[in-house]
Write a protein that holds these residues in place. Sequence first.
Motif, PDB file in Angstrom:
ATOM      1  N   LEU A 112     -11.249  -5.455 -12.085  1.00 21.85           N
ATOM      2  CA  LEU A 112     -12.080  -5.259 -10.898  1.00 21.85           C
ATOM      3  C   LEU A 112     -13.566  -5.245 -11.244  1.00 21.85           C
ATOM      4  N   ASP A 113     -13.904  -4.634 -12.379  1.00 17.07           N
ATOM      5  CA  ASP A 113     -15.310  -4.592 -12.799  1.00 17.07           C
ATOM      6  C   ASP A 113     -15.832  -5.997 -13.102  1.00 17.07           C
ATOM      7  N   ARG A 114     -14.964  -6.831 -13.621  1.00 15.07           N
ATOM      8  CA  ARG A 114     -15.354  -8.210 -13.955  1.00 15.07           C
ATOM      9  C   ARG A 114     -15.886  -8.942 -12.726  1.00 15.07           C
ATOM     10  N   PHE A 115     -15.344  -8.631 -11.560  1.00 12.52           N
ATOM     11  CA  PHE A 115     -15.761  -9.313 -10.342  1.00 12.52           C
ATOM     12  C   PHE A 115     -16.763  -8.511  -9.522  1.00 12.52           C
ATOM     13  N   GLY A 116     -17.217  -7.400 -10.058  1.00 12.60           N
ATOM     14  CA  GLY A 116     -18.259  -6.640  -9.400  1.00 12.60           C
ATOM     15  C   GLY A 116     -17.822  -5.859  -8.179  1.00 12.60           C
ATOM     16  N   PHE A 117     -16.528  -5.545  -8.057  1.00 12.84           N
ATOM     17  CA  PHE A 117     -16.074  -4.764  -6.916  1.00 12.84           C
ATOM     18  C   PHE A 117     -16.584  -3.321  -7.032  1.00 12.84           C
ATOM     19  N   GLU A 118     -16.944  -2.757  -5.889  1.00 11.31           N
ATOM     20  CA  GLU A 118     -17.337  -1.349  -5.828  1.00 11.31           C
ATOM     21  C   GLU A 118     -16.136  -0.557  -5.329  1.00 11.31           C
ATOM     22  N   TYR A 119     -15.623   0.355  -6.128  1.00  8.06           N
ATOM     23  CA  TYR A 119     -14.385   1.050  -5.799  1.00  8.06           C
ATOM     24  C   TYR A 119     -14.307   2.356  -6.566  1.00  8.06           C
ATOM     25  N   GLU A 120     -13.344   3.205  -6.179  1.00 15.70           N
ATOM     26  CA  GLU A 120     -13.012   4.413  -6.920  1.00 15.70           C
ATOM     27  C   GLU A 120     -11.551   4.302  -7.341  1.00 15.70           C
ATOM     28  N   PHE A 121     -11.303   4.506  -8.608  1.00 13.54           N
ATOM     29  CA  PHE A 121      -9.935   4.398  -9.110  1.00 13.54           C
ATOM     30  C   PHE A 121      -9.245   5.756  -9.024  1.00 13.54           C
ATOM     31  N   ILE A 122      -8.040   5.771  -8.472  1.00  8.57           N
ATOM     32  CA  ILE A 122      -7.235   6.995  -8.423  1.00  8.57           C
ATOM     33  C   ILE A 122      -5.843   6.683  -8.942  1.00  8.57           C
ATOM     34  N   SER A 123      -5.391   7.497  -9.861  1.00  2.84           N
ATOM     35  CA  SER A 123      -4.059   7.360 -10.429  1.00  2.84           C
ATOM     36  C   SER A 123      -3.099   8.308  -9.725  1.00  2.84           C
ATOM     37  N   SER A 124      -1.926   7.801  -9.346  1.00  5.60           N
ATOM     38  CA  SER A 124      -0.911   8.640  -8.721  1.00  5.60           C
ATOM     39  C   SER A 124      -0.533   9.802  -9.633  1.00  5.60           C
ATOM     40  N   ALA A 125      -0.338   9.522 -10.911  1.00  5.17           N
ATOM     41  CA  ALA A 125       0.060  10.573 -11.851  1.00  5.17           C
ATOM     42  C   ALA A 125      -0.973  11.688 -11.896  1.00  5.17           C
ATOM     43  N   SER A 126      -2.262  11.317 -11.887  1.00  7.69           N
ATOM     44  CA  SER A 126      -3.301  12.343 -11.950  1.00  7.69           C
ATOM     45  C   SER A 126      -3.278  13.234 -10.719  1.00  7.69           C
ATOM     46  N   GLN A 127      -2.953  12.658  -9.560  1.00 10.06           N
ATOM     47  CA  GLN A 127      -2.904  13.437  -8.326  1.00 10.06           C
ATOM     48  C   GLN A 127      -1.692  14.359  -8.292  1.00 10.06           C
ATOM     49  N   TYR A 128      -0.548  13.827  -8.679  1.00 12.58           N
ATOM     50  CA  TYR A 128       0.659  14.651  -8.722  1.00 12.58           C
ATOM     51  C   TYR A 128       0.517  15.784  -9.742  1.00 12.58           C
ATOM     52  N   GLU A 129       0.105  15.437 -10.949  1.00 13.94           N
ATOM     53  CA  GLU A 129       0.102  16.411 -12.045  1.00 13.94           C
ATOM     54  C   GLU A 129      -0.981  17.460 -11.893  1.00 13.94           C
ATOM     55  N   ALA A 130      -2.093  17.117 -11.258  1.00 14.03           N
ATOM     56  CA  ALA A 130      -3.177  18.081 -11.056  1.00 14.03           C
ATOM     57  C   ALA A 130      -2.964  18.939  -9.816  1.00 14.03           C
ATOM     58  N   GLY A 131      -1.900  18.674  -9.072  1.00  2.00           N
ATOM     59  CA  GLY A 131      -1.605  19.476  -7.893  1.00  2.00           C
ATOM     60  C   GLY A 131      -2.349  19.048  -6.640  1.00  2.00           C
ATOM     61  N   VAL A 132      -3.047  17.898  -6.702  1.00  2.00           N
ATOM     62  CA  VAL A 132      -3.795  17.426  -5.543  1.00  2.00           C
ATOM     63  C   VAL A 132      -2.863  17.161  -4.369  1.00  2.00           C
ATOM     64  N   PHE A 133      -1.658  16.705  -4.670  1.00  2.00           N
ATOM     65  CA  PHE A 133      -0.703  16.371  -3.620  1.00  2.00           C
ATOM     66  C   PHE A 133       0.227  17.540  -3.260  1.00  2.00           C
ATOM     67  N   ASP A 134       0.018  18.722  -3.852  1.00  2.00           N
ATOM     68  CA  ASP A 134       0.979  19.808  -3.657  1.00  2.00           C
ATOM     69  C   ASP A 134       1.126  20.204  -2.188  1.00  2.00           C
ATOM     70  N   ASP A 135       0.027  20.346  -1.473  1.00  2.30           N
ATOM     71  CA  ASP A 135       0.128  20.724  -0.058  1.00  2.30           C
ATOM     72  C   ASP A 135       0.868  19.656   0.741  1.00  2.30           C
TER      73      ASP A 135
END
Length: 522
Positions: free
Chosen positions: A134-157
């Motif tokens: 994505l960086d190669r083509f200059g896209f502006e974005y935020e990367f989010i990993s499913s594992a990081s959300q599950y494991e950090a408790g972001v998805f707990d609620d």
Amino acid sequence: MTDTAFRTAAQDSKAWPYEEARKLLKRHPDGKPGNAPVIFETGYGPSGLPHIGTFNEVLRTTMVRHAFQTLSDAPTRLIEFSDDMDGLRKVPDNVPNQAMLAEHLGKPLSRIPDPFEKFESFAAHNNAMLRDFLDRFGFEYEFISSASQYEAGVFDDALKGVLRNYAAIMGVMLPTLRKERAATYSPILPISPKTGVVLQVPVEVVNIEEGTIRFTDSDGEVLVQSILGGHAKLQWKVDWAMRWVALGVDYEMYGKDLIDSGVQSGKIARVLGGRPPEGLIYEMFLDEKGEKISKSKGNGLTLEQWLDYGTQESLSFFAYREPKKAKQLHVGVIPRAVDEYFDFRGKYAALPVEQKLGNPVHHIHDGDVPGTTPPVTFGLLLNLVGVLGAGATAEQVRGYLSNYVEGEITPELDALIGHALAYNRDFVAPTLQRRKPVGIEVTALERLDRDLAAAPADASAVDLQNIVYAIGNEGGFDPLRSWFGALYETLLGSSQGPRMGSFIALYGIDNTRTLIAEALAD
């Protein structure tokens, strides 16, 4: 981009990115509460490497985001979401250490060693590839990993919300499943504490607030385990809906093959108290036989192949056009896409504002469209290198262009030379075959040779084209295009070709006369 004239015209523009953006204006006519950003999302499954479909989806979503920013001052975010908690279902064919991967089948991609031995996990490797891509083509974005959300408790609620609405979610899903599948279906997939495998087993809700469920592990033991903090994940359609609600996603497009998933996930999102996002359902790419492109079949065109033979802008142009229509995607479409992109770019500056908004290059460049175009078409370059042969070099082509183009050869034109050489080498040169002229073609070619001999050395492409036209009109060709077909087939060895005046001016009068002599030789 917030220019007043563009914003006013965009309110009624029929260009599909603006039509999509207006859905978001209708969704949030007064903006999101607290001036929260409007969330755009695209998803990626990191069981494989990024591909042309990934590019296509992020590009089109970015175009809608830019269109929305023309219409609204509301803040926006684009999330690129990696589904790296998915269990590995099969070992990909294009990775090393396949025996090692086979030992980890069923485990979350984020908890499997990297077969390339560069990152902490297979998912981390592919996620890094995605970000580089994505960086190669200059896209502006935020990367989010499913594992990081599950494991950090972001998805707990949100996971507790799934437990709270377990019966209603089952009510959505069970009618869509076969009897055998329905018997064991659960929206929640516990991860075995013993094997680390994502389990497809029935579960019983034990305590909603503690997030606990009861299930039978693969060895037959009945366990009570929390689903929070990465100890479980959700089935695909439920996971998609949960993510929309948890992240507040307002827009996500997807392919026609996911229509059913989108419908069921939308229902589940409402069960969870949310609202499914707006989005465009796009058609799938087809191969040159009109069959659906499949990664497993390998019948598609890769991103790398396109960029070997054409420009990134031409790929963006191809992706922009008619997203709701199935299109054939193969190497044969590249030359036309390159030239059509530049044709639209060349016309852009002179258009009124409302027509600029419907011009594909407006969306490719977010309104900041380059003001110049190359002095030769890609098709003309292909014809030149075709005549020069498979062994043609960039230096040779630059030499011909130096007599045809005013000023220095720009980096953009130089890149086109490289693409033309590669395309000719791999696809054109092996197919070229000149035929002998017959009948009135012989007389016409003899006259063309005489007229070119009499023409001034610096004759313009227009003057040379007039000579060619006059010979065809007076030589008995009916229809006239049969004369041009004869020129292409006898001089260039192809069934189609450029404006001959432009070709002669580029290739040179003397060189063209040599081609004619070769065609007329016994």
